[in-house]
Write an enzyme that holds these catalytic residues in place. Sequence first.
Site, PDB file in Angstrom:
ATOM      1  N   CYS A 276       0.842  -1.184   0.000  1.00 55.75           N
ATOM      2  CA  CYS A 276       0.000   0.000   0.000  1.00 55.75           C
ATOM      3  C   CYS A 276       0.881   1.239   0.000  1.00 55.75           C
ATOM      4  O   CYS A 276       2.039   1.205   0.412  1.00 55.75           O
ATOM      5  CB  CYS A 276      -0.888   0.004   1.238  1.00 55.75           C
ATOM      6  SG  CYS A 276      -1.912  -1.471   1.425  1.00 55.75           S
TER       7      CYS A 276
ATOM      8  N   ARG B 274       3.252  -0.987  -7.437  1.00 49.51           N
ATOM      9  CA  ARG B 274       3.279  -1.921  -6.313  1.00 49.51           C
ATOM     10  C   ARG B 274       1.964  -2.683  -6.168  1.00 49.51           C
ATOM     11  O   ARG B 274       1.893  -3.644  -5.423  1.00 49.51           O
ATOM     12  CB  ARG B 274       3.580  -1.156  -5.011  1.00 49.51           C
ATOM     13  CG  ARG B 274       4.960  -0.554  -5.004  1.00 49.51           C
ATOM     14  CD  ARG B 274       5.127   0.423  -3.863  1.00 49.51           C
ATOM     15  NE  ARG B 274       6.471   0.989  -3.883  1.00 49.51           N
ATOM     16  CZ  ARG B 274       7.478   0.558  -3.139  1.00 49.51           C
ATOM     17  NH1 ARG B 274       7.306  -0.452  -2.324  1.00 49.51           N
ATOM     18  NH2 ARG B 274       8.666   1.115  -3.216  1.00 49.51           N
TER      19      ARG B 274
ATOM     20  N   TRP C  96      -4.308  -2.045  -0.747  1.00 45.78           N
ATOM     21  CA  TRP C  96      -4.546  -3.437  -1.116  1.00 45.78           C
ATOM     22  C   TRP C  96      -5.363  -4.039   0.018  1.00 45.78           C
ATOM     23  O   TRP C  96      -4.952  -4.019   1.162  1.00 45.78           O
ATOM     24  CB  TRP C  96      -3.231  -4.197  -1.289  1.00 45.78           C
ATOM     25  CG  TRP C  96      -3.466  -5.585  -1.778  1.00 45.78           C
ATOM     26  CD1 TRP C  96      -3.755  -6.691  -1.035  1.00 45.78           C
ATOM     27  CD2 TRP C  96      -3.461  -6.038  -3.133  1.00 45.78           C
ATOM     28  NE1 TRP C  96      -3.935  -7.789  -1.835  1.00 45.78           N
ATOM     29  CE2 TRP C  96      -3.766  -7.415  -3.133  1.00 45.78           C
ATOM     30  CE3 TRP C  96      -3.241  -5.388  -4.353  1.00 45.78           C
ATOM     31  CZ2 TRP C  96      -3.832  -8.163  -4.301  1.00 45.78           C
ATOM     32  CZ3 TRP C  96      -3.318  -6.155  -5.515  1.00 45.78           C
ATOM     33  CH2 TRP C  96      -3.609  -7.518  -5.480  1.00 45.78           C
TER      34      TRP C  96
ATOM     35  N   ASN D 278      -0.846   1.583   6.522  1.00 47.93           N
ATOM     36  CA  ASN D 278      -0.295   0.355   5.947  1.00 47.93           C
ATOM     37  C   ASN D 278      -0.031  -0.621   7.074  1.00 47.93           C
ATOM     38  O   ASN D 278       0.429  -0.222   8.148  1.00 47.93           O
ATOM     39  CB  ASN D 278       1.031   0.618   5.229  1.00 47.93           C
ATOM     40  CG  ASN D 278       0.867   1.414   3.952  1.00 47.93           C
ATOM     41  OD1 ASN D 278      -0.239   1.637   3.493  1.00 47.93           O
ATOM     42  ND2 ASN D 278       1.977   1.846   3.387  1.00 47.93           N
ATOM     43  N   GLY D 279      -0.262  -1.919   6.837  1.00 47.84           N
ATOM     44  CA  GLY D 279       0.075  -2.916   7.842  1.00 47.84           C
ATOM     45  C   GLY D 279      -1.150  -3.531   8.488  1.00 47.84           C
ATOM     46  O   GLY D 279      -2.257  -3.502   7.945  1.00 47.84           O
TER      47      GLY D 279
ATOM     48  N   GLU E  25      18.140 -23.255   2.584  1.00 49.42           N
ATOM     49  CA  GLU E  25      17.975 -21.902   2.058  1.00 49.42           C
ATOM     50  C   GLU E  25      19.061 -20.966   2.593  1.00 49.42           C
ATOM     51  O   GLU E  25      19.582 -20.126   1.853  1.00 49.42           O
ATOM     52  CB  GLU E  25      16.582 -21.373   2.435  1.00 49.42           C
ATOM     53  CG  GLU E  25      16.348 -19.898   2.183  1.00 49.42           C
ATOM     54  CD  GLU E  25      16.429 -19.482   0.725  1.00 49.42           C
ATOM     55  OE1 GLU E  25      16.403 -18.264   0.463  1.00 49.42           O
ATOM     56  OE2 GLU E  25      16.524 -20.367  -0.162  1.00 49.42           O
TER      57      GLU E  25
ATOM     58  N   LYS F  17      21.638 -18.904   0.237  1.00 47.58           N
ATOM     59  CA  LYS F  17      21.798 -17.451   0.285  1.00 47.58           C
ATOM     60  C   LYS F  17      23.270 -17.078   0.449  1.00 47.58           C
ATOM     61  O   LYS F  17      23.766 -16.163  -0.207  1.00 47.58           O
ATOM     62  CB  LYS F  17      20.998 -16.862   1.458  1.00 47.58           C
ATOM     63  CG  LYS F  17      19.540 -16.712   1.201  1.00 47.58           C
ATOM     64  CD  LYS F  17      19.265 -15.609   0.189  1.00 47.58           C
ATOM     65  CE  LYS F  17      17.936 -15.857  -0.494  1.00 47.58           C
ATOM     66  NZ  LYS F  17      17.937 -16.973  -1.448  1.00 47.58           N
TER      67      LYS F  17
ATOM     68  N   GLU G 265      25.265 -17.820  -2.754  1.00 47.78           N
ATOM     69  CA  GLU G 265      24.841 -16.967  -3.870  1.00 47.78           C
ATOM     70  C   GLU G 265      25.532 -15.606  -3.856  1.00 47.78           C
ATOM     71  O   GLU G 265      25.985 -15.125  -4.900  1.00 47.78           O
ATOM     72  CB  GLU G 265      23.326 -16.723  -3.800  1.00 47.78           C
ATOM     73  CG  GLU G 265      22.466 -17.824  -4.371  1.00 47.78           C
ATOM     74  CD  GLU G 265      21.001 -17.465  -4.288  1.00 47.78           C
ATOM     75  OE1 GLU G 265      20.288 -17.717  -5.284  1.00 47.78           O
ATOM     76  OE2 GLU G 265      20.549 -16.950  -3.257  1.00 47.78           O
TER      77      GLU G 265
ATOM     78  N   HIS H 233      26.136 -39.469   9.241  1.00 49.94           N
ATOM     79  CA  HIS H 233      26.114 -40.251   8.008  1.00 49.94           C
ATOM     80  C   HIS H 233      27.001 -39.650   6.927  1.00 49.94           C
ATOM     81  O   HIS H 233      26.772 -39.880   5.736  1.00 49.94           O
ATOM     82  CB  HIS H 233      24.673 -40.401   7.516  1.00 49.94           C
ATOM     83  CG  HIS H 233      23.784 -41.103   8.481  1.00 49.94           C
ATOM     84  ND1 HIS H 233      23.729 -42.477   8.587  1.00 49.94           N
ATOM     85  CD2 HIS H 233      22.949 -40.618   9.437  1.00 49.94           C
ATOM     86  CE1 HIS H 233      22.881 -42.812   9.541  1.00 49.94           C
ATOM     87  NE2 HIS H 233      22.391 -41.701  10.070  1.00 49.94           N
TER      88      HIS H 233
ATOM     89  N   LYS I  35      17.967 -13.071 -12.216  1.00 49.70           N
ATOM     90  CA  LYS I  35      16.794 -13.027 -11.341  1.00 49.70           C
ATOM     91  C   LYS I  35      15.772 -14.079 -11.736  1.00 49.70           C
ATOM     92  O   LYS I  35      15.189 -14.746 -10.891  1.00 49.70           O
ATOM     93  CB  LYS I  35      16.168 -11.625 -11.395  1.00 49.70           C
ATOM     94  CG  LYS I  35      14.986 -11.448 -10.447  1.00 49.70           C
ATOM     95  CD  LYS I  35      15.417 -11.612  -9.004  1.00 49.70           C
ATOM     96  CE  LYS I  35      14.251 -11.525  -8.049  1.00 49.70           C
ATOM     97  NZ  LYS I  35      14.631 -11.900  -6.677  1.00 49.70           N
TER      98      LYS I  35
END
Length: 607
Positions: free
Chosen positions: A2, A27, A75, A99-100, A479, A483, A486, A502, A602
């Site tokens: 928003c 947005r 939104w 917002n929020g 993940e 990161k 990357e 193992h 991307k």
Amino acid sequence: MCGIVGVVNHEDAARCILEGLQRLEYRGYDSAGIAIVGAQGKVSIARAEGKLSNLTGKLADAPLAGSTGVGHTRWATHGAPTEGNAHPHRAGRVSLVHNGIIENYKALRAELSAAGRSFASETDTEVVAQLLDRYLETGLDPRSAWLETLGRLEGAFALAAIIEGEDGLLLGARRGAPLVAATSETSGFLASDIMAITGEARTVIYLEDGDTVFVRPEGIEICAPSGEPVARPVNPAPASMAMAEKGNHRHFMQKEIYEQPEVVGRTLSAYVDAEAGRIRPVEGIDFAGMSRLLVVGCGTASYAGLIAEYWFEAMAGLPVDNDIASEFRYRDPAFLPGDAALFISQSGETADTLEALRLCKAAGLKTIALVNTPHSSMAREADVVVPTLAGPEVGVASTKAFTCQLAALASLAVLAASQRGKLSPEAVEAEVASLMAIPAQMNAALAIEQEIDQLATELAHASIVLYLGRNVFFPLALEGALKLKEISYIHAEGYAAGELKHGPIALIEDDVAVVAIAPHDALFAKTRSSIQEVRARGARVIAITDKAGADELDSEASAILKLPDVKGLAAPIVAATAVQLLAYYVAVHKGTDVDQPRNLAKSVTVE
């Protein structure tokens, strides 16, 4: 996200606000509105469903003249995307945009209703306007009334408000959602993004979390929640849109990490009916009729799918098969009656994932696309689209898209459990409350940024880093390792903590860095044993945990990053912030190109 734009002492407040909102249109939003303090201090409001052009048309027929005002693109979160739910919301003398998420809005609304106040909308935002007006009615001055109001609110939010009869005053506050204050030679501004007032502002103050702000023609006052004045750096306003997009952040990745409380809240609100305490049904998806759910993605999206596998199976009793898209269609998968397939992609154009979707569609399976780009190829070709509402993500290493994927998947897991009879309505309501608390918890997690920065200076010299986790924290370990490799180019691997014996434990020697994601949950004792094993072999252990875990690991971990106490579905989403910040600061200290790491794109649109 928003959009918020506010201005005080401007020659044409309505024009300035509309132009600012237009810069934030990309947005996404579903309604818009504006409130202007006009002649004799009276406030007039115009609102419209749909695009800004609808609001502009209304203003062409009935212009709003004045020097002070607020505007908003919304939104829908609490309440449908109707004109009645659009911002600004008015209560007595107050007009306010937001917002929020206000987590305790139900309790506040009940209190205000009992005191005789009536509500015109379904939103949590109107509660704030009503509360502020109530305090003004008691005789408090605007500054005191605003501080009292903010002290009653729980959640993650940004607010801007004007008061009838106060032509030279703009009220603002930031608690977990972005807000900046700015000045020109004659005017003052508030905005959710500096892009909205680029070209108007000459100096900008990037408000810090917890700041309350009062903007007047003579200057900007910033204070802590207690009302005690605080000083913030005054910066030259960006001269171009490209500069404005990053705001006060060094990289897009850092900005996108900090946008997560807001965009995760926005994504959750697309699925959660907070008023009813349930997950909204998704047209075209019947989890009760599924025999198995195939989940397919690449890279970070595949790790989001792995976390969801734990959720769907444990909570909903729905069998899940998780596949890497690049392997899925080449292994000649076998399908069963009642299978459905869920495809996860930020861009909706990922080549391998798109081809996997086409394979399943050709086989007659129900296909579901979880995407951040509503007009992408996957969105067009899937039977059902379930959106993530992260907004544009510029950094190549995904951050906010990942946590928004998790937020959507967590909501779908609760829906599946409800439809399959695994959760009672009361249990669903409890899960909904837990989900809606995530933005505020993420905001609290971001508060350890300085500790992570300091720790990253040492980790930047590591040649290998191992990440460990159990249950949903195993995919998060994968993940975390992704990161780090990357953007810092350090060799990193993620492992299920129970798999150490193992093979991976052979990698442990003096000063090897191990990041253990170890919240104090049902598996904490087992994760702790793994920490002890690697520590005994000379590893330097960084534990990401909570208060209870920190107390028990105090003498066993070399460093501890302490997160808020969070359980259940929220836990990996909140922990992701620390994992992301750790990778980010290691890359910063190594001096790599954080936003555009070498050899990566991307969106991978070729095999």
